[in-house]
Design an enzyme around this catalytic site. Structure first.
Site, PDB file in Angstrom:
ATOM      1  N   LYS A 193     -26.535 -75.615 -43.214  1.00 39.67           N
ATOM      2  CA  LYS A 193     -25.949 -74.961 -42.288  1.00 39.67           C
ATOM      3  C   LYS A 193     -26.233 -75.744 -40.935  1.00 39.67           C
ATOM      4  O   LYS A 193     -27.448 -75.932 -40.265  1.00 39.67           O
ATOM      5  CB  LYS A 193     -26.638 -73.483 -42.285  1.00 39.67           C
ATOM      6  CG  LYS A 193     -26.585 -72.825 -40.820  1.00 39.67           C
ATOM      7  CD  LYS A 193     -25.009 -72.550 -40.656  1.00 39.67           C
ATOM      8  CE  LYS A 193     -24.854 -71.596 -39.444  1.00 39.67           C
ATOM      9  NZ  LYS A 193     -24.648 -72.418 -38.256  1.00 39.67           N
ATOM     10  N   GLU A 268     -39.290 -77.897 -37.149  1.00 42.07           N
ATOM     11  CA  GLU A 268     -39.261 -78.739 -36.315  1.00 42.07           C
ATOM     12  C   GLU A 268     -38.873 -78.107 -34.894  1.00 42.07           C
ATOM     13  O   GLU A 268     -37.696 -77.777 -34.881  1.00 42.07           O
ATOM     14  CB  GLU A 268     -38.695 -80.162 -36.511  1.00 42.07           C
ATOM     15  CG  GLU A 268     -39.066 -80.915 -35.156  1.00 42.07           C
ATOM     16  CD  GLU A 268     -38.398 -82.230 -35.368  1.00 42.07           C
ATOM     17  OE1 GLU A 268     -38.508 -83.404 -34.494  1.00 42.07           O
ATOM     18  OE2 GLU A 268     -37.935 -82.947 -36.440  1.00 42.07           O
ATOM     19  N   CYS A 302     -35.518 -82.649 -28.419  1.00 45.94           N
ATOM     20  CA  CYS A 302     -36.556 -82.160 -28.468  1.00 45.94           C
ATOM     21  C   CYS A 302     -37.845 -82.847 -28.228  1.00 45.94           C
ATOM     22  O   CYS A 302     -38.956 -82.537 -27.740  1.00 45.94           O
ATOM     23  CB  CYS A 302     -36.753 -81.419 -30.040  1.00 45.94           C
ATOM     24  SG  CYS A 302     -36.785 -82.691 -31.278  1.00 45.94           S
ATOM     25  N   GLU A 400     -39.528 -75.228 -22.132  1.00 47.42           N
ATOM     26  CA  GLU A 400     -38.503 -76.044 -22.553  1.00 47.42           C
ATOM     27  C   GLU A 400     -37.150 -76.015 -21.836  1.00 47.42           C
ATOM     28  O   GLU A 400     -36.302 -74.847 -22.101  1.00 47.42           O
ATOM     29  CB  GLU A 400     -38.236 -76.251 -24.134  1.00 47.42           C
ATOM     30  CG  GLU A 400     -37.476 -77.509 -24.491  1.00 47.42           C
ATOM     31  CD  GLU A 400     -37.490 -77.605 -25.976  1.00 47.42           C
ATOM     32  OE1 GLU A 400     -37.424 -78.667 -26.519  1.00 47.42           O
ATOM     33  OE2 GLU A 400     -37.229 -76.434 -26.643  1.00 47.42           O
TER      34      GLU A 400
END
Length: 505
Positions: A193, A268, A302, A400
């Protein structure tokens, strides 16, 4: 302050006249499945339609999982030799290299990243497939010949089974290639996906894998909204493991959804990664690395080095020189070979970044440069933005942002630097810049992160593992550890000779 903007060329012949129409890939066949509508992806740099996908649903997940289950249980992939699996993965790697330019173009059109970056990522991805091919032949266990004359112990590694792999929009092809070949090398089968807005290269990879000789059902791709497809995959009882890469918030919901059948997870997640610069560092190298860590993929990374923690004695000079360098970075048209930084992925992320820039101003951060749009719409470009005087109470320090926004905090001592760097719920990556061996070794020991760089940043290959700690997730991808993630360990006790009876005759 002016920036080096590369205007978008709307006459570029590589821009498609109409959107490329893709289909899902289930059990070796291209299909629209149950989709009653499609999703059209516009280029974030050019504002034109470039891709169109079927909006799949739970029925398509069901069919894809059933195909992956059959392929796994039949042994057509899971029980063949490592050498046979390696041959398919190597062929896939060769096909990636042969089709690298087309893969890079699709990646750039869908993500807005520079074509040069896309090319590098595609070739890097091919290296992941090549490395994993070697690992397919290296899976092994252990023997215990120390249990006495009547017992031999074995430890074997076996493929987990059907793996759902959910990948993000920022590095669609590369992050997928840090997972797919390792999953396949272990003997598992996949239901993939990709992010709804960047599914093109994943579907292209499905075609390349079929051409490489992967059995039908071993690799399936379902397109559609993550809230539907990802949720159905994570909850499905016939899916043995899910590998998810994305935000921490969605990772938390993935953990909850997996509870129904105690599914194995690899996560992750987010990061707020520090770059710690000591006064004894090679300053030119640290400046270049800090800027690269900030602007690589437009900060939509990231492991982006979004917090600069710099020794106070060089703080002012370092910031001044950083601003000079930032003005030279070429930002704009991602199809121009000279462009270094392309567009922001979509309007929603663009708005999120601008909101955080506003928060930085409101909370007392000192804006040194940037903070505004760059170029004209429909292109989604944002100036490199640097805030100084950022402390741990500010949102831009803790949360973030996923954009070209750098937060600068000075420090006086080693202990203070480590405390500031570790003052985060995240633990994905960190960089240390120093010429002092003690600072380097103490630094990578004391910093809480799954991936550390010393005198460099955002570098490496498939040989070493990637992953995080704390709220940045758990599990590891790539390297031998990445292969281990997709295997189960089985202990086998073999009795030799006649067993002593527990119950006498």
């Amino acid at each position: 302050m002016s920036f080096n903007f590369v205007p978008v060329n709307m006459a570029d012949p590589r821009l498609p006249k109409t959107a490329t129409r893709y289909r899902m890939f289930i059990d070796g066949q291209w299909t629209d499945g149950s989709a009653e509508s499609t999703f059209v992806r516009n280029s974030p740099a050019h504002g034109i339609p470039v891709s169109e996908y079927p909006r799949g649903g739970k029925a398509d997940v069901e069919n894809a999982v059933s195909a992956a289950r059959r392929a796994f249980d039949s042994g057509v992939w899971s029980r063949i030799s490592g050498a046979e699996r390696a041959a398919v993965l190597l062929k896939a790697a060769n096909l990636i290299r042969e089709n690298a330019e087309q893969l890079a173009l699709v990646e750039t059109l869908e993500t807005g990243k520079s074509i040069q970056q896309s090319r590098g990522e595609v070739l890097g991805a091919a290296g992941c497939w090549e490395y994993a091919a070697g690992m397919a032949r290296a899976i092994h266990g252990e023997s215990f010949n120390n249990l006495g004359d009547s017992m031999l112990g074995l430890v074997t590694r076996e493929p987990v089974g059907v793996v759902g792999v959910i990948t993000p929009w920022n590095f669609p092809f590369f992050i997928a290639s840090e997972r797919y070949p390792f999953v396949l090398a272990s003997g598992c089968t996949i239901v993939a996906k990709a992010a709804e807005i960047t599914s093109g290269t994943t579907l292209m990879m499905a075609g390349l894998l079929k051409e490489a000789g992967l059995p039908d059902g071993a690799f399936n791709v379902v397109t559609g909204p993550g809230s539907v497809i990802g949720q159905a995959l994570t909850e499905h009882p016939a899916v043995d493991m899910v590998s998810f890469t994305g935000s921490t918030a969605v990772g938390q919901s993935t953990i909850a959804a997996s509870a129904a059948n105690i599914k194995k997870l690899g996560l992750e997640l987010g990061g707020k990664n520090p770059q710690v610069v000591f006064a004894d560092a090679d300053i030119d190298a640290a400046l270049d690395g800090t800027l690269f860590g900030l602007l690589f993929n437009g900060g939509q990374c990231c492991v982006s080095g979004s917090r600069l923690i710099v020794e106070r004695s060089i703080h002012a000079e370092f910031c001044e020189r950083l601003l000079e360098r930032a003005a030279k970075v070429k930002i704009g048209d991602p199809l121009n070979d000279e462009t270094q930084v392309g567009a922001i992925i979509d309007e929603r992320q663009y708005a999120t970044i601008m909101r955080y820039i506003g928060l930085g101003r409101d909370e007392g951060g000192r804006l040194l440069t940037g903070g505004e749009a760059l170029g004209e719409k429909p292109g989604l470009f944002i100036q490199p933005t640097i805030f100084d005087g950022v402390d741990a109470d500010m949102s831009i320090f803790r949360e973030e942002i996923f954009g070209p926004v750098l937060c600068v905090t000075p420090f006086d001592t080693y202990d203070e630097a480590i405390r500031i760097a570790n003052d985060s719920c995240f633990g994905l990556a960190a960089s240390v810049w120093t010429s002092n061996l003690d600072n380097a070794i103490r630094g990578f020991r004391d910093l809480k992160a799954g991936r550390l760089w010393v005198n460099t940043t955002i570098s490496g290959g498939p040989e070493l593992p990637v992953g995080g700690c704390k709220e940045s997730g758990y599990g590891r991808e790539t390297g031998t550890y990445g292969l281990d993630e997709y295997t189960e360990v089985k202990a086998v006790h073999i009795h030799l000779g006649k067993r002593a009876k527990w119950l006498a005759d």
